[in-house]
Design a protein around this motif. Structure first.
Motif, short mmCIF file in Angstrom:
data_model
loop_
_atom_site.label_atom_id
_atom_site.label_comp_id
_atom_site.label_asym_id
_atom_site.label_seq_id
_atom_site.Cartn_x
_atom_site.Cartn_y
_atom_site.Cartn_z
N ALA A 105 12.34 0.63 -5.16
CA ALA A 105 12.54 2.19 -5.32
C ALA A 105 12.34 3.05 -4.07
O ALA A 105 12.70 4.17 -3.82
N ARG A 106 11.87 2.32 -2.96
CA ARG A 106 11.65 2.74 -1.65
C ARG A 106 10.89 3.94 -1.34
O ARG A 106 10.99 5.01 -0.96
N VAL A 107 9.55 3.79 -2.18
CA VAL A 107 8.45 4.81 -2.21
C VAL A 107 7.56 4.45 -1.03
O VAL A 107 7.13 3.19 -1.01
N SER A 108 7.05 5.46 -0.43
CA SER A 108 6.23 5.17 0.65
C SER A 108 4.87 4.75 0.19
O SER A 108 4.30 5.43 -0.86
N MET A 109 4.15 3.97 0.87
CA MET A 109 2.94 3.51 0.42
C MET A 109 1.85 4.38 1.00
O MET A 109 1.93 5.06 1.95
N PRO A 110 0.39 3.99 0.39
CA PRO A 110 -0.31 5.12 1.24
C PRO A 110 -0.78 4.85 2.76
O PRO A 110 -0.58 3.57 3.01
N PHE A 111 -1.17 5.67 3.41
CA PHE A 111 -1.39 5.48 4.66
C PHE A 111 -0.33 5.05 5.64
O PHE A 111 -0.22 4.50 6.57
N LYS A 112 0.89 5.06 5.08
CA LYS A 112 2.47 4.67 5.43
C LYS A 112 2.27 3.16 6.00
O LYS A 112 2.85 2.75 6.90
N LEU A 113 1.36 2.57 5.31
CA LEU A 113 1.47 1.04 5.55
C LEU A 113 2.60 0.21 5.14
O LEU A 113 3.23 0.65 3.96
N PRO A 114 3.20 -0.81 5.78
CA PRO A 114 4.47 -1.40 5.30
C PRO A 114 3.96 -1.96 3.70
O PRO A 114 3.02 -2.42 3.49
N THR A 115 4.93 -1.78 2.88
CA THR A 115 4.75 -2.30 1.47
C THR A 115 4.20 -3.78 1.28
O THR A 115 3.33 -3.90 0.56
N SER A 116 4.80 -4.65 2.00
CA SER A 116 4.09 -6.06 1.98
C SER A 116 2.81 -6.32 2.43
O SER A 116 2.11 -6.95 1.71
N LEU A 117 2.70 -5.56 3.72
CA LEU A 117 1.19 -5.41 4.01
C LEU A 117 0.16 -4.90 2.94
O LEU A 117 -0.90 -5.53 2.86
N PHE A 118 0.62 -3.94 2.53
CA PHE A 118 -0.30 -3.06 1.59
C PHE A 118 -0.44 -4.12 0.44
O PHE A 118 -1.56 -4.01 -0.29
N ALA A 119 0.67 -4.63 -0.21
CA ALA A 119 0.46 -5.30 -1.27
C ALA A 119 -0.48 -6.57 -1.01
O ALA A 119 -1.22 -7.00 -1.85
#
Length: 494
Positions: free
Chosen positions: A189-203
């Motif tokens: 869905a390409r929604v921004s993650m908290p703190f603008k972290l890359p999705t994979s790293l945040f996950a």
């Protein structure tokens, strides 16, 4: 006025997501290699001191080259949205070399070091064969329908990547489903993650933290991780040369495994380059096959025993908006991580269920691309080309016991899984040709399938003459049927 030259960055934010996807894909293979070889009786000095460093050299060389190749394409087409090709060890080929080369060599010689040298020589020969195949790579790409090639790749994506990794995701359902949700929200869905972290790293951060907090991952993982730390220099050796003597004499039967799997690897490269062209970046398939062959040979010079290829994950990286930075970083990190034993340490700390959802996305994107890149009338061909890999997946997972395990389901599973890539492409090509009413072309593909079956490239455990006679007759029957409809259609047009 001439158009202003674009700036193609060395690294950008989107490269981080693509890096983690590619890094984890390779990590999974490296860990499987280590565990399997240690289980076969190969000493850690060979596994960690030779095989993994050799594989890392191949991964580093290939990723650096493809990063340079992406920059060249960006300059040529004056655009900054070029994505470098992903590169690493081919998973199906890895299993074949583990159980079709290393294990037989170990059983026949009774000597782990000698068996490793035989496998290194087989890997070197495999690379040389793929480099030679590159001469006809573009011709094959031109004559094989895109739906057939992408359908075959989608079959790999559905089974070995998306399907297998979804199983791993659900081994820790509380963690895995949460991480999968993050991946769907951020990458689909390409929604921004908290703190603008890359999705994979945040996950990975969220998933790993939760795994330890709720007790799904124990602290013993950390103590296990430290046992793998050390210094493993990347040094060339003569194992490939010493192994050639054995391979070309008492171990000649191993080459009957190497030839078909090398053909498979060359086609896998071709398919993945074709998929990348469909996604918007056109690379020369002959050059890529030559580079993959050269990378495999270089890895063998450093003790590696596994052929490398352009990865199916490339389209996932394209969807993420990656450039060349993820490829450069992957090559550098793998070289350093292997030298100091960090790959196995990281794999011990981070639960598989945390990283698996990232690869589920990679598989999803590849399957979607197979359909999006083709006209709707070719969807049946794409779907049919995907099916042989169900059988191949079962075979691979049950190894040599597949025949006994699946006998109550169907006697066709094993023979269907043998040479699945060839079967997938040829069935898909026949279907595309029939959809276009090119019945003579369909007959030609059926005749090729009969020829492959006759020599054992399909539906047989090894190369031999008249290897699968029933399949030869079956494909020849298809060819005759297509010829009949060709004459019928020609007559109706008069």
């Amino acid at each position: 006025m001439a158009a202003a030259s674009i700036h193609y960055p060395w690294y950008k934010k989107e490269d981080t997501d693509a890096f983690f996807a590619l890094f984890q894909n390779n990590i999974a293979n490296f860990v499987i290699i280590a565990i399997t070889m240690l289980g076969m009786g190969f000493p850690s000095s060979i596994v960690y001191g030779q095989v993994l460093p050799g594989a890392a050299v191949a991964v580093m060389v290939g990723n650096f080259y493809y990063a340079w190749s992406a920059a060249r394409l960006a300059r040529k087409e004056n655009r900054a949205d070029v994505t470098a090709l992903s590169y690493g060890i081919s998973t199906p080929v890895m299993f074949v070399f583990l159980f079709g080369v290393l294990l037989p060599a170990k059983q026949l010689t009774g000597d782990a070091e000698m068996a490793w040298k035989v496998a290194v020589a087989a890997c070197f020969i495999s690379g040389a064969i793929e480099a030679a195949i590159s001469v006809i790579g573009r011709w094959v790409q031109y004559h094989l329908p895109r739906a057939a090639m992408l359908g075959a790749v989608a079959g790999v994506a559905l089974t070995f990547i998306a399907g297998e990794m979804l199983f791993k995701t659900l081994e820790m359902p509380v963690i895995g489903l949460l991480v999968l949700a993050i991946i769907i929200v951020g990458l689909v869905a390409r929604v921004s993650m908290p703190f603008k972290l890359p999705t994979s790293l945040f996950a990975i951060i969220v998933g790993t933290a939760m795994a330890y907090l709720i007790g799904d991952a124990g602290t013993e993982r950390f103590s296990d991780a430290f046992t793998h730390l050390g210094f493993y220099p990347l040094l060339p050796n003569l194992a490939w040369f010493e192994g050639l003597g054995l391979l070309l004499t008492s171990m000649l039967a191993v080459l009957t495994v190497v030839l078909p799997i090398t053909l498979y690897n060359a086609i896998e490269t071709m398919n993945n380059v074709e998929a990348m062209e469909a996604a918007g970046d056109k690379y020369d398939v002959r050059e890529c096959q030559a580079v993959d062959g050269a990378g495999t040979m270089i890895g063998a010079l450093f003790g590696g025993v596994f052929p490398t290829t352009v990865y199916i994950a490339t389209v996932g990286a394209k969807w993420m908006g990656a450039g060349r930075g993820y490829s450069l970083l992957n090559g550098a990190v793998y070289a350093l991580a292997t030298m100091f034993g960090l790959i196995a340490a990281l794999a011990a700390i981070i639960p598989v269920s945390v990283v698996a959802p990232i690869l589920v996305f990679v598989g999803m994107s590849m399957i979607a691309t197979a359909f999006q890149a083709n006209d709707t009338r070719y969807y049946p061909a794409v779907a049919l080309a995907m099916l042989p890999y169900f059988a191949n997946y079962v075979m691979t997972r049950f190894s040599r016991g597949a025949g006994e395990v699946v006998t109550d389901i169907s006697s066709a599973i094993v023979v269907m899984g043998q040479g699945a890539m060839f079967m997938a492409i040829l069935l898909g090509a026949m279907t595309v040709s029939v959809i276009d009413h090119q019945f003579r072309r369909a007959a030609a593909f059926a005749a090729i399938a009969a020829g492959f079956s006759f020599v054992g490239l399909m539906h047989a455990p090894e190369l031999s003459l008249n290897a699968a006679p029933e399949f030869v007759m079956g494909y020849l029957g298809m060819a005759l049927l297509f010829i009949y409809f060709s004459f019928q259609e020609a007559g109706s047009l008069r």
